[in-house]
Write a protein that holds these residues in place. Structure first.
Motif, short mmCIF file in Angstrom:
data_model
loop_
_atom_site.label_atom_id
_atom_site.label_comp_id
_atom_site.label_asym_id
_atom_site.label_seq_id
_atom_site.Cartn_x
_atom_site.Cartn_y
_atom_site.Cartn_z
N VAL A 78 0.82 -1.25 0.10
CA VAL A 78 -0.05 -0.11 0.15
C VAL A 78 0.82 1.34 -0.19
CG1 VAL A 78 -1.76 1.34 1.25
CG2 VAL A 78 -1.59 -1.17 1.09
N ILE A 79 0.66 1.92 -1.08
CA ILE A 79 1.19 3.51 -0.97
C ILE A 79 0.11 4.62 -0.76
CG2 ILE A 79 2.43 5.28 -2.57
CD1 ILE A 79 3.33 2.80 -4.24
N PRO A 80 0.20 5.01 0.67
CA PRO A 80 -0.86 6.02 1.15
C PRO A 80 -0.60 7.43 0.55
CG PRO A 80 0.75 5.61 2.73
CD PRO A 80 1.29 4.86 1.70
N LEU A 81 -1.72 7.89 0.10
CA LEU A 81 -1.75 9.24 -0.43
C LEU A 81 -2.88 10.03 0.37
CD1 LEU A 81 -0.91 11.50 -2.70
CD2 LEU A 81 -2.74 10.23 -4.23
N TYR A 82 -2.62 11.19 1.00
CA TYR A 82 -3.70 11.90 1.87
C TYR A 82 -4.34 10.96 2.76
CZ TYR A 82 -2.55 14.88 -2.18
OH TYR A 82 -1.79 15.51 -3.11
N CYS A 83 -4.03 9.96 3.21
CA CYS A 83 -4.58 9.37 4.40
C CYS A 83 -4.48 9.90 5.66
CB CYS A 83 -4.07 7.64 4.37
SG CYS A 83 -4.24 6.96 2.87
N ASP A 84 -3.87 10.90 5.80
CA ASP A 84 -3.97 11.54 7.28
C ASP A 84 -5.27 12.32 7.45
OD1 ASP A 84 -2.66 13.02 4.94
OD2 ASP A 84 -2.40 14.67 6.58
N VAL A 85 -5.90 12.34 8.44
CA VAL A 85 -7.06 13.02 8.59
C VAL A 85 -7.05 14.48 8.89
CG1 VAL A 85 -9.47 13.05 9.97
CG2 VAL A 85 -8.07 10.90 9.76
N ASP A 86 -7.61 15.17 7.86
CA ASP A 86 -7.75 16.60 8.09
C ASP A 86 -9.10 17.42 7.64
OD1 ASP A 86 -7.28 19.49 7.66
OD2 ASP A 86 -5.48 19.29 7.02
N GLY A 87 -9.88 17.51 8.41
CA GLY A 87 -11.37 17.92 8.19
C GLY A 87 -11.46 19.18 7.28
N SER A 88 -10.25 19.95 7.08
CA SER A 88 -10.59 21.09 6.12
C SER A 88 -10.02 20.73 4.57
CB SER A 88 -9.35 22.24 6.54
OG SER A 88 -8.14 21.50 6.54
N PHE A 89 -9.76 19.32 4.27
CA PHE A 89 -9.49 18.75 3.06
C PHE A 89 -8.62 19.71 2.09
CE2 PHE A 89 -13.84 17.53 4.51
CZ PHE A 89 -13.60 16.22 4.78
#
Length: 809
Positions: free
Chosen positions: A547-558
């Motif tokens: 798995v290569i994560p992309l934007y997988c950190d949570v940020d509610g402002s997107f």
């Protein structure tokens, strides 16, 4: 002190003079109570036993389906390996080193494999290890048979044995692929499917000369319900399930019939009591009247008119009044008048206090945080939902929330509202929506849940998705909440309990135990800074993906792009990362993880309705004749494909709630919509789950040993548009669709109006509908050629402008 009700006291005193009547009444009420008790005992015990037997059958069916699925999964994977070119080459060349490498490769690919063999004819390895069952299976294979899997006791443990022929291109059998698998994964899967406290599960195998022999047992000492027996797909296997005292106790039969009969007994008892009392009192009255009766005197009574000496008649008597009827109100007494309030409104169409009507959408609640959705709103919603839950005998609600900045505030108030009614809360924390749905199927305490999320909407939005007993609230059920939230007559109860629970490991184990890819692939995962990134990464890692994560950190402002994977611009970074990393697949999820879009190794976007084509071909092959449900925005290639594989295509209205309910209602094994919601009821629970859909896609790709580009090349190609949005006033969007429908503008085509207006022509189709998640009209078009595509777009553009010249795309 004066008796406030002298008439009632008089009646009681009169009844006290009738001991026989009192005895009769006591006997009457005691008899009614005894009959009611015996009736309750008989009816409820029988109903409980019958319901427990029904539950035992349901649990046995679940177990049997799981066993069949477990066998099918392993069989498909091992059959694919027996046809692998490297395995064929190893047996054809009889190269011992290569045979050893292939056996090691088999062990790395098949997760629960204890021992795997590539056996040439006449090989003695099994005889040396006294593996007589393996020898027999290998012998059957070499004789041209295809033996069923068998359970065999090896040393002290039971193992599952599969045997398949390895053939060359001419069909000659070169040898046998023999796999000996651990029984532990099946054991764990059965324990997860049905709580062992509910009964004993046994798998038995018919052994010649020994009869039915149990080889897998999930034991429970208590046996209170008759054993249910079901045949599995393996002819010699049988599954037995015996319900426990816990299951019998959990069976809660309906009290409706008993209450009707008890009500009838109570009514008859009260009627008899009333008649007995009435007769007794009437008899007393008659006797008293006869005792007071005297001869009439010769003179005229004082209360009758009398003649005076002058011949006039005095008619006043002793009971004359002042002329006012005692039943009329006094002249100055106020009269009761009907009242009317301008605020009386129960249709849910207008705003009520701080509960704006606009947030109650067709399939969930969604609106702007602060101006439309507030903590007070969430509190009132929690109370209303708790009341609804208790009406269906649910006293616990599961809650979860997404990664939006406003979600913690809303979940806190929502839970406070729920608990204020005495209802309990199981708090899952910050989780994807599929995990909440999994909880309502997995946990024993409840089947109801509320998710705080606005899905793919921008950061300033939030909302609530509501699931009650495997049914997503939608339509009138959602609209009625506006009125229910205004009610204040909640009984004063102690607050319900709040339990925090993490079931992510259970969810991962459930998927990894179900989905078994045939090989490892590289996947780029774009979660769009939504809540699903971490869990999806763990799931894909658990099934063997790199798995290569992309934007997988949570940020509610997107901050990187909106969490809507159906917009092509939002997939730009994913396409680049797939190509730069030479990945096999790209997966894009929305803000709460229940929607999916895929990207092929070459960077081509595979839209959800195209993914549904891939899934439908796989699922219908195992469920011939089954319904496959898709929404009105999806490609019509699905009709032809589903029918050609023996399924029944069903087009339905757009919306995750409508689709979920339709799939559960029709028992369809699969459904999906163009927005990315994919619903599996084949091997899964029927709810929309982007993470599980990604795992199933990877399984299909690896078993077929094809990339998405190769798989899609096997389907008919069409020219199509992504979803097109025309921003309009929230209050006008449905009116505009109605105007277009009344105009009858598309008479040359076949029109469907189950959701907006879809018009099918021989070479193209087009759709316009009011969005239920935002202030917009949404459109989509598909055609056999670019020329036909432009023609139908032009036709819709012209008709839209004819009702409002501002409508353009």
């Amino acid at each position: 002190m004066r008796n406030p009700n002298p008439r009632r006291g008089a009646i009681i005193l009169k009844l006290a003079k009738h001991p026989v009547l009192i005895g009769f009444l006591a006997l009457l009420f005691c008899t009614a109570a005894i009959i009611t008790y015996l009736l309750h005992h008989q009816m409820m015990d029988n109903a409980r036993t019958s319901l427990a037997a029904s539950l035992a059958t349901e649990y046995a069916t679940k177990q049997r389906i799981l066993v069949d699925h477990h066998i099918d999964q392993r069989a498909q994977q091992l059959l694919a390996l027996s046809q692998d070119d490297l395995f064929i080459e190893a047996l054809a060349t009889a190269d011992q080193a290569m045979l050893s490498r292939m056996e090691q490769r088999m062990k790395s690919l098949v997760e629960d494999l204890n021992n795997g063999y590539l056996l040439r004819p006449g090989e003695s390895r099994l005889a040396e290890s006294n593996n007589f069952i393996g020898q027999q299976l290998s012998r059957q294979v070499l004789e041209g048979e295809l033996p069923e899997p068998v359970a065999a006791k090896v040393s002290d443990d039971w193992e599952l044995l599969f045997a398949y022929p390895v053939k060359n291109t001419e069909g000659k059998i070169l040898g046998t692929l023999l796999a000996m698998l651990s029984m532990e994964p099946l054991n764990k899967a059965l324990a997860r499917t049905v709580d062992p406290s509910l009964g004993t599960t046994e798998l038995l195998q018919d052994v010649p000369g020994a009869g039915a022999t149990p080889f897998l047992i999930l034991a429970n000492k208590s046996k209170a319900v008759n054993t249910v027996k079901q045949d599995t797909r393996i002819g010699t296997w049988e599954l037995h399930f015996t319900g426990s005292a816990t299951l019998l106790k959990r069976a809660a039969p309906s009290y409706t019939e008993f209450m009707v009969l008890a009500g009838a007994i109570a009514s008859i008892t009260l009627l008899l009591a009333y008649l007995a009392i009435r007769i007794a009192l009437h008899r007393d009255h008659w006797q008293n009247w006869r005792g007071r009766r005297k001869p009439v005197p010769a003179r005229t009574p004082a209360n009758e008119p009398t003649s005076s000496a002058d011949g006039t008649i005095d008619e006043t008597g002793d009971e004359s009044t002042n002329g006012t009827n005692s039943t009329d109100p006094a002249p100055d007494e106020p009269q009761e008048q009907a009242t009317y309030s301008d605020t009386d409104n129960t249709d849910g169409n207008d705003d009520i206090s701080d509960i704006p009507a606009v947030v109650f959408r067709d399939y969930d609640i969604r609106g702007l945080m602060g101006s439309q959705l507030t903590p007070t709103f969430a509190l009132k919603l929690g109370r209303a939902l708790a009341r609804r839950a208790m009406l269906v005998d649910e006293h616990t609600l599961v809650t979860g929330y997404d990664g939006r900045l406003s979600s913690p505030e809303l979940i806190e108030s929502l839970e406070e509202g729920i608990r204020s009614t005495g209802c309990h809360v199981i708090h899952l924390g910050s989780v994807p929506t599929p995990l909440l749905n999994f909880a309502t199927n997995h946990l024993q305490q409840t089947e109801c849940g509320v998710m705080v999320t606005a899905s793919h909407n921008p950061a300033q939005y939030n909302g609530f998705k509501i699931f009650f007993q495997h049914h997503a609230l939608c339509g009138a059920e959602i609209m009625a909440l506006q009125t229910e939230m205004t009610e204040e007559d909640y009984p004063d109860k102690p607050h319900g309990e709040r339990q925090e629970l993490d079931i992510s490991d259970d969810y991962i184990e459930a998927i990894s135990g179900d989905v078994v890819p045939a090989q490892h692939i590289k996947v780029v995962l774009d979660a769009g800074n939504g809540i699903a990134g971490e869990l999806a990464s763990r799931v894909l890692d658990a099934i063997g993906c790199d798995v290569i994560p992309l934007y997988c950190d949570v940020d509610g402002s997107f901050p990187n792009h909106a969490p809507d994977p159906t917009v092509p611009e939002n997939l730009t970074d994913l396409i680049c990362h797939v190509q730069d990393n030479q990945a096999d697949l790209g997966i894009a999820l929305d803000g709460d993880g229940d929607r999916i879009v895929a990207v092929s190794a070459t960077g081509k976007i595979i839209w959800p309705d195209e993914l549904l084509m891939i899934f439908a071909r796989d699922v219908v092959s195992r469920h011939p004749g089954a319904d496959i449900v898709f929404d009105i925005k999806s490609t019509r290639r699905l009709n032809t494909l589903i029918s050609s594989y023996g399924g029944r295509p069903v087009m339905w209205k757009t919306g995750h709630s409508h689709m979920y309910n339709k799939i559960i209602e029709s028992k369809a094994p699969l459904g999906g919509e163009f927005s990315g919601h994919i619903f599996f009821q084949d091997r899964w629970f029927g709810f929309d789950d982007g993470i599980y859909a990604a795992a199933r896609l990877i399984e299909i790709m690896t078993i077929r040993e094809q990339g998405l580009d190769e798989i899609m090349a096997g389907f008919e190609e069409r020219c199509s548009t992504p979803e097109i949005r025309i921003e309009v006033d929230e209050r006008e969007k449905f009116t505009l669709i109605e105007k277009l429908r009344e105009k009858e503008a598309f008479q040359a085509g076949k029109m469907s109006t189950i959701d907006g207006i879809r018009v099918d022509f021989p070479k193209a189709w087009g759709l316009v509908r009011a969005s239920n998640t935002g202030p917009a009209l949404t459109l989509r078009f598909e055609a056999e050629s670019e020329e036909s595509l432009e023609k139908i777009k032009s036709l819709f553009r012209q008709q839209l402008r004819s009702i409002d010249d501002r409508l353009s795309f």
